[in-house]
Design an enzyme around this catalytic site. Structure first.
Site, PDB file in Angstrom:
ATOM      1  N   ARG A  59       0.836  -1.396  -0.408  1.00 10.70           N
ATOM      2  CA  ARG A  59      -0.076   0.056   0.056  1.00 10.70           C
ATOM      3  C   ARG A  59       0.310   1.454   0.225  1.00 10.70           C
ATOM      4  O   ARG A  59       1.949   1.418   0.336  1.00 10.70           O
ATOM      5  CB  ARG A  59      -0.428  -0.015   1.015  1.00 10.70           C
ATOM      6  CG  ARG A  59       0.023  -0.400   2.567  1.00 10.70           C
ATOM      7  CD  ARG A  59      -0.350   0.229   3.536  1.00 10.70           C
ATOM      8  NE  ARG A  59      -0.657   2.141   3.524  1.00 10.70           N
ATOM      9  CZ  ARG A  59       0.511   2.654   3.837  1.00 10.70           C
ATOM     10  NH1 ARG A  59       1.990   2.085   3.649  1.00 10.70           N
ATOM     11  NH2 ARG A  59       0.039   3.774   3.446  1.00 10.70           N
ATOM     12  N   GLY A  60       0.043   2.133  -0.381  1.00 13.98           N
ATOM     13  CA  GLY A  60       1.126   3.857  -0.404  1.00 13.98           C
ATOM     14  C   GLY A  60       0.468   3.410  -1.676  1.00 13.98           C
ATOM     15  O   GLY A  60       1.400   2.944  -2.687  1.00 13.98           O
ATOM     16  N   ALA A  61       0.606   4.827  -2.501  1.00 13.53           N
ATOM     17  CA  ALA A  61       0.429   5.116  -3.470  1.00 13.53           C
ATOM     18  C   ALA A  61       1.775   4.876  -4.185  1.00 13.53           C
ATOM     19  O   ALA A  61       1.670   3.856  -5.720  1.00 13.53           O
ATOM     20  CB  ALA A  61       0.102   6.250  -3.609  1.00 13.53           C
ATOM     21  N   ARG A 102      -8.002  -0.647  -7.063  1.00 13.45           N
ATOM     22  CA  ARG A 102      -8.019   0.079  -5.727  1.00 13.45           C
ATOM     23  C   ARG A 102      -7.498   1.823  -6.808  1.00 13.45           C
ATOM     24  O   ARG A 102      -7.221   1.863  -7.989  1.00 13.45           O
ATOM     25  CB  ARG A 102      -7.181   0.618  -5.184  1.00 13.45           C
ATOM     26  CG  ARG A 102      -6.840  -0.465  -4.128  1.00 13.45           C
ATOM     27  CD  ARG A 102      -6.307  -0.310  -2.981  1.00 13.45           C
ATOM     28  NE  ARG A 102      -6.715   0.434  -1.874  1.00 13.45           N
ATOM     29  CZ  ARG A 102      -5.634   1.432  -0.672  1.00 13.45           C
ATOM     30  NH1 ARG A 102      -4.710   0.968  -0.477  1.00 13.45           N
ATOM     31  NH2 ARG A 102      -6.428   1.847   0.354  1.00 13.45           N
ATOM     32  N   GLN A 209      -2.772   3.094  10.149  1.00 12.02           N
ATOM     33  CA  GLN A 209      -1.011   2.381   9.134  1.00 12.02           C
ATOM     34  C   GLN A 209      -0.050   3.818  10.136  1.00 12.02           C
ATOM     35  O   GLN A 209       0.770   3.422   9.779  1.00 12.02           O
ATOM     36  CB  GLN A 209      -1.467   3.585   7.546  1.00 12.02           C
ATOM     37  CG  GLN A 209      -2.013   2.684   6.824  1.00 12.02           C
ATOM     38  CD  GLN A 209      -3.693   2.784   7.072  1.00 12.02           C
ATOM     39  OE1 GLN A 209      -4.375   3.717   7.519  1.00 12.02           O
ATOM     40  NE2 GLN A 209      -4.264   2.985   5.833  1.00 12.02           N
ATOM     41  N   ASP A 250      -2.481  11.071  -2.797  1.00 15.21           N
ATOM     42  CA  ASP A 250      -2.754   9.410  -3.904  1.00 15.21           C
ATOM     43  C   ASP A 250      -2.945   9.643  -5.026  1.00 15.21           C
ATOM     44  O   ASP A 250      -3.061   9.372  -5.936  1.00 15.21           O
ATOM     45  CB  ASP A 250      -3.582   8.730  -2.818  1.00 15.21           C
ATOM     46  CG  ASP A 250      -3.216   8.444  -2.364  1.00 15.21           C
ATOM     47  OD1 ASP A 250      -3.089   8.888  -0.498  1.00 15.21           O
ATOM     48  OD2 ASP A 250      -2.871   6.792  -1.980  1.00 15.21           O
ATOM     49  N   ASN A 260      -5.817  12.055  -0.132  1.00 15.78           N
ATOM     50  CA  ASN A 260      -5.001  11.644   0.694  1.00 15.78           C
ATOM     51  C   ASN A 260      -5.962  10.735   1.815  1.00 15.78           C
ATOM     52  O   ASN A 260      -7.231  10.857   2.215  1.00 15.78           O
ATOM     53  CB  ASN A 260      -3.424  11.891   1.377  1.00 15.78           C
ATOM     54  CG  ASN A 260      -2.424  11.555   2.281  1.00 15.78           C
ATOM     55  OD1 ASN A 260      -2.055  11.073   1.775  1.00 15.78           O
ATOM     56  ND2 ASN A 260      -2.686  11.831   3.417  1.00 15.78           N
ATOM     57  N   LYS A 261      -5.079   9.204   3.192  1.00 16.81           N
ATOM     58  CA  LYS A 261      -5.828   8.582   3.587  1.00 16.81           C
ATOM     59  C   LYS A 261      -6.960   9.499   4.077  1.00 16.81           C
ATOM     60  O   LYS A 261      -6.698  10.949   4.553  1.00 16.81           O
ATOM     61  CB  LYS A 261      -4.869   8.026   4.322  1.00 16.81           C
ATOM     62  CG  LYS A 261      -5.073   7.899   5.523  1.00 16.81           C
ATOM     63  CD  LYS A 261      -6.279   6.401   5.717  1.00 16.81           C
ATOM     64  CE  LYS A 261      -5.342   5.560   4.194  1.00 16.81           C
ATOM     65  NZ  LYS A 261      -6.556   4.381   3.230  1.00 16.81           N
TER      66      LYS A 261
HETATM   67  O1  MRU Z   1      -4.812   2.606   2.485  1.00 21.68           O
HETATM   68  P1  MRU Z   1      -3.108   3.655   1.946  1.00 21.68           P
HETATM   69  O2  MRU Z   1      -2.705   3.292   2.953  1.00 21.68           O
HETATM   70  O3  MRU Z   1      -2.792   2.715   0.003  1.00 21.68           O
HETATM   71  O4  MRU Z   1      -3.029   5.235   1.685  1.00 21.68           O
HETATM   72  C1  MRU Z   1      -1.827   5.884   2.107  1.00 21.68           C
HETATM   73  C2  MRU Z   1      -1.954   7.202   1.385  1.00 21.68           C
HETATM   74  O5  MRU Z   1      -2.986   7.795   2.279  1.00 21.68           O
HETATM   75  C3  MRU Z   1       0.103   7.922   1.653  1.00 21.68           C
HETATM   76  O6  MRU Z   1      -0.073   8.945   2.303  1.00 21.68           O
HETATM   77  C4  MRU Z   1      -0.892   8.163   0.482  1.00 21.68           C
HETATM   78  O7  MRU Z   1      -1.065   7.065  -0.145  1.00 21.68           O
HETATM   79  C5  MRU Z   1       0.914   8.620  -0.211  1.00 21.68           C
HETATM   80  S1  MRU Z   1       2.497   7.014   0.382  1.00 21.68           S
HETATM   81  C6  MRU Z   1       3.725   7.529  -0.249  1.00 21.68           C
END
Ligand code: MRU
Length: 368
Positions: A59-61, A102, A209, A250, A260-261
């Site tokens: 996970r994480g973009a 996703r 997270q 994201d 973002n999250k």
């Molecule tokens: O649902 P996730 O854990 O994939 O969400 C991640 C985030 O929102 C991060 O802040 C974003 O992807 C940036 S990662 C460098």
């Protein structure tokens, strides 16, 4: 290298996604098992990749984009035809399938489109050659991500000072990228240079997270971190303990609105109230110039069980209670002090400054 430097390097260089030596599978750290267990998973089939992304094992973009690029290269290598047309048809089936795992992080479609372009650029060449080109392209995507994170870390570090209190939300560290991370990158880079920060990590309900990954990375890297529940951000800001907020992203729209999250926009509103700079850090692969505003960003909706039962010994709400579980929210551009990319720092008006960032990207590419 002393112990502290070794620990810091181990975190910033963590191998969260990698292509196996033989190019036939992808090995990831299962992020759902952290912080208590470091377990590696080997992904080979389309379902393996789809489920790993959907279930947030990776996970994480940026990490999602890298995993998808490696994934489609591995899947393409399994396509059993010498006919280019047939190959392209099968490739696109895999691409569409992985792309549907996703919806919000644009890095997923960005990486898959780039891989498709590699196939099309090699149109008419032997299929075996195309398969090799795809493996090379996926490796380049990860190598470039390492450089991007490093550059973002440098630019981000120029915005904060030794001793600052920093608040972050979710996880935008090495586990979410390749090396250093985006929002956490300046903190790790500063630490390498002898600087100290005090970081408040929002736990980030409902999937935690911040608790499971951000506090883990910072603690292991020797950075002073305090874990707080999401609803405690206001009090630490009011107490004067936060000099800057650093968050990842994201998808950034062309007008600077940033997804973002879930909960990030709440931090931005608080930061605005307390007059604390709010910085969004991310690579240009997360900026979607085809998306005019935040209203055009699709927000992923996830299972109500993530709110009702996950992480609890018994359900925390009655079965019939309805839950709304959006995985992301959009912070309006007006609340963002600056957007930090690998090609520089953009400030309002973002319609202009983001275009300038892309012009600089083109100029930088010419000098490479
Ligand atoms: O649902 P996730 O854990 O994939 O969400 C991640 C985030 O929102 C991060 O802040 C974003 O992807 C940036 S990662 C460098």
């Amino acid at each position: 290298m002393d112990n502290q430097a070794a620990n810091l390097k181990a975190v910033t260089h963590i191998n969260n996604v990698r292509l196996a030596e033989d190019g036939k599978s992808v090995v990831i750290i299962d992020q759902t098992k952290l912080p208590n267990t470091t377990e590696y998973l080997t992904l080979k089939t389309a379902e393996d990749f789809y489920d790993a992304i959907l279930d947030l094992k990776v996970r994480g973009a940026p990490a999602i984009g890298i995993c998808a690029a490696y994934g489609i290269a591995v899947l393409a290598s399994q396509i059993g035809t010498d006919d280019f047309g047939e190959f392209l048809k099968e490739f696109r089936k895999y691409k569409d399938y992985l792309n549907s795992s996703r919806p919000t992080a644009v890095n997923l479609s960005w990486a898959l489109n780039r891989m498709e372009r590699t196939v099309l650029d090699h149109g008419g060449k032997p299929v075996e050659q195309i398969k090799a080109a795809l493996l090379n392209e996926s490796r380049s995507i990860q190598e470039e991500d390492m450089q991007m994170c490093r550059a973002i870390s440098e630019y981000g570090l120029s915005l904060i000072k030794d001793g600052d209190g920093i608040l972050t939300h979710c996880n935008a560290g090495p586990l979410a990228t390749s090396r250093y991370g985006t929002a956490l990158g300046p903190l790790f880079l500063g630490k390498e240079r002898g600087m100290n920060f005090h970081v408040f990590a929002d736990e980030t309900r409902p999937l935690l997270q911040g608790a499971r990954l951000t506090s883990y990375e910072l603690y292991k890297g020797g950075i002073d971190v305090t874990l707080i529940c999401d609803n405690m951000a206001g009090i630490v800001m009011k107490n004067g303990w936060v000099q800057a907020c650093l968050v990842g992203c994201d998808r950034i729209a062309a007008n600077g609105d940033a997804a973002n999250k879930i909960g990030t926009s709440v931090v931005a509103v608080l930061a605005n109230y307390y007059k604390i700079p709010f910085y969004v850090l991310g690579p240009t692969s997360t900026i979607d110039m085809n998306c005019p505003t935040g209203d055009d960003i699709e927000i992923e909706l996830r299972s109500p069980d993530e709110i009702r039962t996950k992480f609890y010994a018994e359900p925390m709400a009655l079965k019939g209670v309805s839950c709304y579980n959006p995985a992301f929210d959009v912070t309006p551009a007006g609340l963002i002090t600056a957007i930090v990319t690998e090609h520089g720092i953009a400030r309002a008006p973002y319609e202009k400054s983001l275009k300038e960032i892309f012009r600089k990207k083109e100029r930088d590419a010419l000098h490479d």
